[in-house]
Write an enzyme that holds these catalytic residues in place. Structure first.
Site, PDB file in Angstrom:
ATOM      1  N   ARG A  10       0.831  -1.201   0.000  1.00 20.68           N
ATOM      2  CA  ARG A  10       0.000   0.000   0.000  1.00 20.68           C
ATOM      3  C   ARG A  10       0.867   1.252   0.000  1.00 20.68           C
ATOM      4  NH1 ARG A  10      -5.435  -0.498   1.592  1.00 20.68           N
ATOM      5  NH2 ARG A  10      -5.488   1.763   1.232  1.00 20.68           N
ATOM      6  N   ASP A 143       7.840  -6.173   2.938  1.00 20.59           N
ATOM      7  CA  ASP A 143       6.900  -7.152   3.484  1.00 20.59           C
ATOM      8  C   ASP A 143       6.512  -8.312   2.572  1.00 20.59           C
ATOM      9  OD1 ASP A 143       6.021  -7.895   5.932  1.00 20.59           O
ATOM     10  OD2 ASP A 143       4.360  -6.511   6.028  1.00 20.59           O
ATOM     11  N   LYS A 280      -3.296 -12.731  17.407  1.00 19.00           N
ATOM     12  CA  LYS A 280      -3.150 -11.818  18.540  1.00 19.00           C
ATOM     13  C   LYS A 280      -3.486 -12.460  19.883  1.00 19.00           C
ATOM     14  CE  LYS A 280      -2.030  -8.459  15.785  1.00 19.00           C
ATOM     15  NZ  LYS A 280      -0.638  -7.950  15.729  1.00 19.00           N
ATOM     16  N   LEU A 378       4.143  -2.812  17.830  1.00 20.89           N
ATOM     17  CA  LEU A 378       4.542  -1.455  18.178  1.00 20.89           C
ATOM     18  C   LEU A 378       3.658  -0.843  19.258  1.00 20.89           C
ATOM     19  CD1 LEU A 378       5.346  -0.073  14.611  1.00 20.89           C
ATOM     20  CD2 LEU A 378       6.957  -0.914  16.325  1.00 20.89           C
ATOM     21  N   VAL A 379       2.503  -1.465  19.537  1.00 18.94           N
ATOM     22  CA  VAL A 379       1.590  -0.935  20.558  1.00 18.94           C
ATOM     23  C   VAL A 379       2.297  -0.786  21.900  1.00 18.94           C
ATOM     24  CG1 VAL A 379      -0.427  -1.517  21.962  1.00 18.94           C
ATOM     25  CG2 VAL A 379      -0.556  -1.679  19.480  1.00 18.94           C
ATOM     26  N   LYS A 381       5.412  -0.265  22.490  1.00 18.75           N
ATOM     27  CA  LYS A 381       6.346   0.861  22.457  1.00 18.75           C
ATOM     28  C   LYS A 381       5.589   2.192  22.511  1.00 18.75           C
ATOM     29  CE  LYS A 381      10.006  -1.620  19.979  1.00 18.75           C
ATOM     30  NZ  LYS A 381      10.992  -1.579  18.875  1.00 18.75           N
ATOM     31  N   GLU A 382       4.434   2.237  21.849  1.00 18.00           N
ATOM     32  CA  GLU A 382       3.612   3.447  21.900  1.00 18.00           C
ATOM     33  C   GLU A 382       3.148   3.724  23.334  1.00 18.00           C
ATOM     34  OE1 GLU A 382       0.505   2.699  19.133  1.00 18.00           O
ATOM     35  OE2 GLU A 382       1.791   2.807  17.364  1.00 18.00           O
ATOM     36  N   ASP A 500      36.566 -27.749 -16.698  1.00 16.09           N
ATOM     37  CA  ASP A 500      36.043 -28.634 -15.654  1.00 16.09           C
ATOM     38  C   ASP A 500      34.592 -28.974 -16.006  1.00 16.09           C
ATOM     39  OD1 ASP A 500      35.694 -29.930 -13.115  1.00 16.09           O
ATOM     40  OD2 ASP A 500      34.749 -28.090 -12.392  1.00 16.09           O
TER      41      ASP A 500
END
Length: 728
Positions: A10, A143, A280, A378-379, A381-382, A500
């Site tokens: 995207r 990705d 999850k 990342l949640v 870390k946020e 060879d």
């Protein structure tokens, strides 16, 4: 002038069409934020899908979208049809790769039509950018939806720098090997120069799969593939730390924060934020929270789980079932444990703005992050960045990528409900001073390694990576610069070509007998032989019976068994030295013992040598056992003229007096040759390179140290070179 091209499924711009009007909105967070600094540069482009189905757009829509995206956003759209979206994105990407890479093999589909669509769309992405690519560009692909694209670019643009980043886990070899198209996916990604992962575990799994499935060795995370070096490394993705740590004064944020605080009163919030997905572990999380209340009833009425689930693929049947399961579990917990004045779980099936989420982050006592498998997450870390008072605490699954960076927090097994329950209790009861010490340390780390640092780190490593071994060896790369050899060949009137066989004229096979010459090779050799100025000699470690069977119909000279046997056209075989086989039975017995201990190993008996092949053996077993084999053989032959010689996935015991240089001596002593070329791929060919004259062309195939002064990348390169020579 070089430029950077980013490619993702995207675009960082959302395009919508409502009432025949187009609207454009910049995406916020994650990849878009991390690459914003680079993308704002004038020499950058971003290629990706707009999010619109091709069928709902008119030709004028296409033109307007392309014009606005390029002019205002420096983006190039890839147009996808409804069928392509269904089969490439919802099909192969999310029904094959997604479940398998997250260890849900029972949910994976192996649909051929989906695979064909995946290939087609990857090719469509390539066709959208091929005319934009210049030789010194840098391309960064993102990705699992585009795993074939790096190799497509590499085949047609060999000199560009290509990076690939996988934002989801890479599974263990035992899982990855179940994919029907595993080789194609690995080869696609290996078209890159640098491959990035969130954790070292993912790097290790990738290297293991490459080694076991493709047989490519690696050293210090650097893979040798198709005459190139490919680096796989760890780049844990960060967040826009300052955005989450900022002080928000707008009324929307203030009212949201106040509403949350008023709803809590004296209740402590446990917060869970995820999008709807079976990876999850949301049902397990609800069960663990219930278990917490059952084990520690003193918290009843004093805590609340705010369960936020963002809608995602809710049209898919399995996701509908997941949502229904979550709703039932929430109802059960609230119905059985709730009271008139207290509700254990507040469930929100909706999306929130980042500012609204920050209000929740800053109100939560505990952040509960327990995915069954997650690339990074990342949640968490946020949440840490948002808690500027350093008073929060995290309970995180050991199978979330972020856990490898956040070892100071409470790490749990996402399947162990009791352990999660204990983790929640520990987080709630942890003294504020202890929390602050941990959080201050972690936030310094997160602030330093933010999303912009992540992007800069990857780009710096990609830009400065040396992937072409020719830059390290100082040898002439005949794939790129064949002119000097071609000129010498053209003027030569009496040319000697010493070739060879295995690894040079043909690729290696799992079993030596399968590497017989194909029709193309026979025709190529015939063309070279038909030229009266050429003397063609095949110098091989193969036995003379095999070479006679394969090449007896051609007017080529044959040297077999590394120089032991010699045959000229229209003559019989002769030995170049007198040998005996008294040693073979003893050595063969030792090899048989180790072949039994190393499944996949096989012994090839030649006239006056024994070869121990281990190409089919388990790589880790080879790493532990091969040195034992070599030590045993060396100790047995210390007082003999028999010695060990290593080749590509093979060790051979033979008389050290015989080698390819010795075998070819009859030809090399002939002063009439005005052009001499020798091509070989392994250590047995070094004896021949060693005795070549200064004006000769010694050509090493592939990587590795060599006495040869020239190099080509692969046996396919040898064929291309010989085809050029056959035209003179």
């Amino acid at each position: 002038m070089s430029k950077t091209i980013f490619v993702s499924n995207r675009l960082p711009v959302t395009v919508k069409k409502e009432d025949d009007k187009l609207s454009f909105h910049k995406s916020i967070g994650g990849l878009a934020t991390g690459l914003q600094g680079y993308h704002e540069k004038s020499d950058s482009l971003w290629v990706g899908w707009t999010g619109l189905q091709d069928e709902i757009m008119t030709e004028l829509d296409h033109q307007e979208i392309e014009s606005i995206l390029l002019k205002d956003y420096k983006c190039v759209p890839v147009n996808l049809t409804e069928v392509e979206i269904d089969r490439y994105y919802y099909g192969f990407s999310n029904k094959t790769i997604w479940p398998l890479f997250h260890y849900f093999s029972n949910l994976a589909s192996h649909d051929v039509e989906n695979w064909d669509a995946y290939k087609k769309v990857n090719l469509k992405f390539y066709n959208s950018i091929k005319n934009l690519i210049e030789e010194d560009d840098i391309i960064w692909i993102h990705d699992y939806q585009l795993m074939l694209l790096p190799q497509m670019i590499r085949e047609n643009h060999p000199k560009v720098k290509i990076g690939f980043f996988l934002h989801i886990p890479f599974p263990s070899y035992e899982i990855f090997r179940t994919i029907v198209w595993r080789e194609e996916l690995l080869e696609g990604v290996l078209g890159s120069d640098l491959i990035g992962f969130h954790t070292y575990d993912y790097v290790r799994h990738f290297l293991s799969s490459v080694r076991r499935i493709l047989g490519c060795e690696h050293h210090l995370n650097t893979i040798t593939f198709n005459g190139r070096y490919v680096k796989a490394d760890v780049f844990p993705m960060g967040i826009d730390f300052n955005h989450f740590a900022a002080e928000y004064k707008d009324e929307g944020y203030k009212s949201q924060f106040k509403a949350i605080k008023n709803s809590l009163k004296d209740i402590k919030m446990i917060l869970s934020i995820d999008r709807l997905d079976y990876t999850k572990g949301i049902p397990e999380r609800i069960k663990a929270y219930r278990r917490f209340l059952e084990l520690y009833p003193e918290f009843i009425g004093k805590v609340r789980l705010n369960l936020i689930v963002a809608p995602s693929r809710e049209a898919v049947d399995s996701y509908k079932e997941l949502l229904k399961e979550i709703q039932i579990l929430v109802s059960e917990v609230n119905g059985e444990l709730g009271t008139i004045s207290w509700q254990p779980i507040f469930f929100f099936f909706q999306s929130f703005t980042q500012e609204e989420l920050i209000a929740y982050y800053r109100s939560a006592e505990v952040m509960l992050v327990t995915p069954l498998r997650d690339g990074m997450n990342l949640v968490v870390k946020e949440y840490l960045a948002s808690r500027t008072d350093y008073a929060g605490m995290v309970v995180i699954s050991e199978t979330a990528g972020a856990a490898s960076e956040l070892g100071e927090y409470i790490i749990v097994n996402p399947n162990d409900l009791d352990q999660i329950a204990e983790g929640i209790k520990q987080a709630l009861e942890m003294p504020i001073i202890e929390k602050q010490v941990i959080n201050q340390t972690m936030c310094k780390r997160l602030k330093r390694y933010n999303v912009k640092f992540w992007a800069e780190d990857f780009m710096y490593n990609l830009t400065n990576l040396i992937t072409d071994p020719m830059q390290l060896t100082g040898q002439v790369d005949l794939d790129e610069e064949p002119s000097s050899l071609l000129k010498s060949f053209e003027v030569g009137k009496n040319r000697l070509l010493l070739l060879d066989y295995d690894g040079t004229l043909v690729g290696f096979k799992s079993v030596p007998e399968k590497a017989r010459p194909d029709r193309e090779l026979k025709e190529l050799l015939q063309k070279l032989v038909d030229n009266k100025h050429n003397t063609v000699v095949i110098v091989s470690g193969r036995d003379h019976v095999t070479l006679e069977k394969w090449f007896g119909d051609l007017k080529v000279h044959l040297i077999a068994s590394h120089g032991l046997w010699l045959k000229h056209p229209d003559s019989s075989w002769e030995m170049t030295i007198s040998l005996n086989n008294e040693w073979k039975s003893t050595i063969n017995h030792v090899l048989e013992v180790y072949a039994d201990r190393m499944p996949g190993a096989l012994i090839e008996e030649k006239d006056y040598s024994l070869a121990f092949h281990y190409r089919l053996c388990e790589p880790d077993l080879v790493a532990t056992k091969l040195h034992e084999v070599k030590d045993a053989l060396v100790s047995m032959t210390q007082t003999m003229t028999i010695g060990l010689q290593e080749g590509n996935k093979v060790i051979e015991m033979k008389d050290l007096r015989v080698n390819k240089g010795y075998g070819a001596s009859e030809f090399l002593k002939n002063p009439n040759y005005d052009f001499i070329m020798s091509i070989g791929d392994d250590v047995t060919d070094e004896d021949l390179f060693d005795v070549l004259g200064e004006d000769s062309f010694g050509i090493k195939v592939g990587l590795g140290n060599s006495k040869a002064n020239y190099r080509v990348r692969s046996w396919q390169s040898v064929r291309k070179l010989l085809n050029k020579l056959s035209s003179y």
